[in-house]
Scaffold this active site. Sequence first.
Site, PDB file in Angstrom:
ATOM      1  N   PHE A 137       0.835  -1.202   0.000  1.00  0.00           N
ATOM      2  CA  PHE A 137       0.000   0.000   0.000  1.00  0.00           C
ATOM      3  C   PHE A 137       0.869   1.250   0.000  1.00  0.00           C
ATOM      4  O   PHE A 137       1.859   1.329   0.741  1.00  0.00           O
ATOM      5  CB  PHE A 137      -0.866   0.076   1.267  1.00  0.00           C
ATOM      6  N   ASP A 138       0.487   2.237  -0.785  1.00  0.00           N
ATOM      7  CA  ASP A 138       0.952   3.599  -0.562  1.00  0.00           C
ATOM      8  C   ASP A 138       0.239   4.122   0.686  1.00  0.00           C
ATOM      9  O   ASP A 138      -0.756   3.533   1.137  1.00  0.00           O
ATOM     10  CB  ASP A 138       0.621   4.454  -1.788  1.00  0.00           C
TER      11      ASP A 138
END
Length: 349
Positions: A205-206
């Site tokens: 995930f960013d």
Amino acid sequence: MSAIEIKGVIQAKDDNGEDEDWVAAKAAFDSLKSTKKPRPPKPQHAVTIAVSSRTLFNMVKERKIYEEEGLERYVAYQQQHENEPLMPGAAFPFVKALMTVNTRLRELYPDSEELFDIVLMTNNHAQVGVRLINSINHYDLTIERFCMTGGESPIGYLKAYMTNLYLSKDSEKVQEAIEEGIAAATMFTSDNENPLSDTQLRVAFDGDAVLFSDESEIIVKEHGLDIFFEHEKKFENKPLAQGPLKCFLEALGKLQRKFYSKNERIECPIRTYLVTARSAASSGARVLKTLRSWGLEIDEALFLAGAPKGPLLEKIRPHIFFDDQMFHIEGAQELGTIAAHVPYGIRKE
């Protein structure tokens, strides 16, 4: 051996009490049972992943027929080729990894329904369904729930299916889902095919505008990095607001804890990664404290201070990587990472 044949074997059992035929019949029943696909869990207990047909399978050729020759020709083509399995698409490795996790969960919790449940969510017409079913069976995928809307948008059904994550090739539908408060992303196939783990689901995930809101990105855009660093330091102990995929990380964490409770932390088949452009010393503490305030863990946190994400993702080799900026999506694709764009926040493209 059919059920009728098995029944005949049981009835043929000798009066002297010998159990050989009964043992053979029971073994045949057990064999039949072992080849049956497990039933899907009840939606209220499951982590439901809805995938579009064009995301699960490569339907570029079929899509071209639809766009150039129209719906009737497209449906006719699908019917004519319904015994030919479709090729895997962008979400296929991710779905296979979900099934691997389910297998491990069933080993540890045979009666639990806290599992991944995969739903095929598509605006295809029902006449195309036979080819989709045949393709799913060809690859031995456990997908029992279908939603085929015959040209209408399937987004209105996502909440009814209690969807935790929606993956599609259609960016407009993804945007619509996010506006409805459902975690969603547009899938992109990588330019190269990196080998992926077949024993562990890896999800990257960013941070900002993915797990967290875009409040920090707004400050960067409007006031620059220096003011951003000052702001993050000042509000280090104030949790960031949640972003569109926080609930999906939460769902992953719920299943991870089921492994931890069985002393399976090291061998857990789910691993999560935070891959963020933030700097650790200047703005990392707020991120980690936010996750802690939510009661969530992340297995690996990688702070890149603006460096490209592609090389790190090539090393991680996630089954899916979520980011809100197409710049990072394209960089990931170039180095073989399957990426998904989250159209959310000030920088959505």
